[in-house]
Design an enzyme around this catalytic site. Sequence first.
Site, mmCIF file in Angstrom:
data_model
loop_
_atom_site.group_PDB
_atom_site.id
_atom_site.type_symbol
_atom_site.label_atom_id
_atom_site.label_comp_id
_atom_site.label_asym_id
_atom_site.label_seq_id
_atom_site.Cartn_x
_atom_site.Cartn_y
_atom_site.Cartn_z
ATOM 1 N N LYS A 70 0.819 -1.197 0.000
ATOM 2 C CA LYS A 70 0.000 0.000 0.000
ATOM 3 C C LYS A 70 0.866 1.266 0.000
ATOM 4 O O LYS A 70 0.409 2.332 -0.349
ATOM 5 C CB LYS A 70 -0.884 0.025 1.262
ATOM 6 N N GLY A 71 2.124 1.133 0.424
ATOM 7 C CA GLY A 71 2.939 2.305 0.726
ATOM 8 C C GLY A 71 3.110 3.295 -0.404
ATOM 9 O O GLY A 71 3.275 4.482 -0.180
ATOM 10 N N GLU A 126 7.899 2.253 -6.107
ATOM 11 C CA GLU A 126 8.013 1.787 -4.717
ATOM 12 C C GLU A 126 8.053 2.976 -3.769
ATOM 13 O O GLU A 126 8.436 4.075 -4.162
ATOM 14 C CB GLU A 126 9.316 0.987 -4.560
ATOM 15 N N ASP A 127 7.690 2.720 -2.525
ATOM 16 C CA ASP A 127 7.768 3.773 -1.518
ATOM 17 C C ASP A 127 9.184 3.910 -0.961
ATOM 18 O O ASP A 127 9.753 4.993 -0.934
ATOM 19 C CB ASP A 127 6.757 3.538 -0.376
ATOM 20 N N ASP A 130 14.745 -0.489 1.853
ATOM 21 C CA ASP A 130 15.516 -0.580 3.097
ATOM 22 C C ASP A 130 16.606 -1.630 2.885
ATOM 23 O O ASP A 130 17.728 -1.305 2.501
ATOM 24 C CB ASP A 130 14.542 -0.931 4.231
ATOM 25 N N LYS A 158 17.101 4.067 1.672
ATOM 26 C CA LYS A 158 17.878 4.263 2.897
ATOM 27 C C LYS A 158 19.359 4.110 2.590
ATOM 28 O O LYS A 158 19.757 3.235 1.824
ATOM 29 C CB LYS A 158 17.443 3.261 3.970
ATOM 30 N N PHE A 180 13.438 4.818 10.793
ATOM 31 C CA PHE A 180 12.106 4.428 10.372
ATOM 32 C C PHE A 180 11.267 5.690 10.162
ATOM 33 O O PHE A 180 11.144 6.519 11.051
ATOM 34 C CB PHE A 180 11.433 3.507 11.396
ATOM 35 N N VAL A 181 10.732 5.858 8.960
ATOM 36 C CA VAL A 181 9.949 7.058 8.643
ATOM 37 C C VAL A 181 8.512 6.683 8.301
ATOM 38 O O VAL A 181 8.244 5.575 7.840
ATOM 39 C CB VAL A 181 10.572 7.850 7.473
ATOM 40 N N ASP A 187 3.572 3.701 6.422
ATOM 41 C CA ASP A 187 2.849 3.472 7.673
ATOM 42 C C ASP A 187 3.701 2.816 8.735
ATOM 43 O O ASP A 187 4.790 2.302 8.461
ATOM 44 C CB ASP A 187 1.662 2.536 7.414
ATOM 45 N N ARG A 193 -0.365 6.933 7.175
ATOM 46 C CA ARG A 193 -0.260 6.993 5.709
ATOM 47 C C ARG A 193 -0.718 8.351 5.183
ATOM 48 O O ARG A 193 -0.277 8.803 4.133
ATOM 49 C CB ARG A 193 -1.098 5.888 5.059
HETATM 50 P P1 IMP Z 1 13.050 -3.942 2.353
HETATM 51 O O1 IMP Z 1 12.529 -5.261 1.825
HETATM 52 O O2 IMP Z 1 13.900 -4.122 3.576
HETATM 53 O O3 IMP Z 1 13.717 -3.110 1.289
HETATM 54 O O4 IMP Z 1 11.807 -3.171 2.916
HETATM 55 C C1 IMP Z 1 10.874 -2.646 2.053
HETATM 56 C C2 IMP Z 1 9.510 -2.465 2.682
HETATM 57 O O5 IMP Z 1 9.553 -2.371 4.102
HETATM 58 C C3 IMP Z 1 8.950 -1.159 2.174
HETATM 59 O O6 IMP Z 1 8.248 -1.319 0.965
HETATM 60 C C4 IMP Z 1 8.065 -0.739 3.331
HETATM 61 O O7 IMP Z 1 6.805 -1.344 3.198
HETATM 62 C C5 IMP Z 1 8.774 -1.285 4.543
HETATM 63 N N1 IMP Z 1 9.660 -0.264 5.143
HETATM 64 C C6 IMP Z 1 11.010 -0.282 5.186
HETATM 65 N N2 IMP Z 1 11.496 0.805 5.811
HETATM 66 C C7 IMP Z 1 10.411 1.534 6.172
HETATM 67 C C8 IMP Z 1 10.248 2.802 6.870
HETATM 68 O O8 IMP Z 1 11.192 3.484 7.271
HETATM 69 N N3 IMP Z 1 8.958 3.212 7.037
HETATM 70 C C9 IMP Z 1 7.876 2.521 6.609
HETATM 71 N N4 IMP Z 1 7.984 1.346 5.955
HETATM 72 C C10 IMP Z 1 9.248 0.849 5.749
HETATM 73 MG MG MG Z 2 6.730 -0.991 -0.297
#
Ligand code: IMP
Ligand code: MG
Length: 207
Positions: A70-71, A126-127, A130, A158, A180-181, A187, A193
């Site tokens: 949803k992000g 993508e939002d 990380d 990040k 974490f934002v 969210d 959101r």
């Molecule tokens: P990754 O798989 O570690 O790259 O994480 C990606 C997903 O984790 C993102 O699409 C978000 O849904 C969630 N996420 C990671 N960091 C944050 C943050 O700082 N705030 C909110 N959601 C996050």
């Molecule tokens: Mg996402």
Amino acid sequence: MGDPVSQHEISGDLDAESATTGASSVWDLDPALGRVVVSVGQIAERVSELGATITADYADRPPLLVGVLKGAFVFLADLARAIRLPLELDFMAVSSYGTATKTSGVVRIVKDLDIDLTGRHVLVVEDILDSGLTLSYLRRSLLARGPASLAVCSLLVKRSLHPRPDLEIAYVGFEIDPEFVVGYGLDVAERYRNLPDLRVYLAGEPE
Ligand code: IMP
Ligand code: MG
């Protein structure tokens, strides 16, 4: 009861003002929220730059934007309108197992695309990246469907993400510190959101 039409107009104006300034008392008074990481104005400026770049890059091959729910829903809504091309849109929803603020890397497709990707120029929206694990999984799934091209646009990356040329992150809104934002679609446990800017989330894991 008064006149319902004028009441609606008055509250509409107030909403529009706080959406522009990002300074709505309900957010400023929330002790779980820390400093503003990216302001409403900075988001608007960057989204319009990204839109112009994508418009130039895809001028001869209209893109299919794939929003990751949803992000990405807020970013996608703004970005799509900043791209001056006849584009198409579809959505995927993924859920990654883990705690509220950490991904485990095990990803499940909760809602799949409706549109066939064969021969399409796919731009994944993508939002935030990380660890990159979610995107890495998504890319493999989308590439298997035979798109003509596949690129990624992420609002946030990040700084903890090590260089990942394999992920083909062609467009990045902002690089941020590994905090974490929340806000602008992002969210914590489905909250924040609708926060208009991006802020640090200070509290621990929600109950
Ligand atoms: P990754 O798989 O570690 O790259 O994480 C990606 C997903 O984790 C993102 O699409 C978000 O849904 C969630 N996420 C990671 N960091 C944050 C943050 O700082 N705030 C909110 N959601 C996050
Ligand atoms: Mg996402």
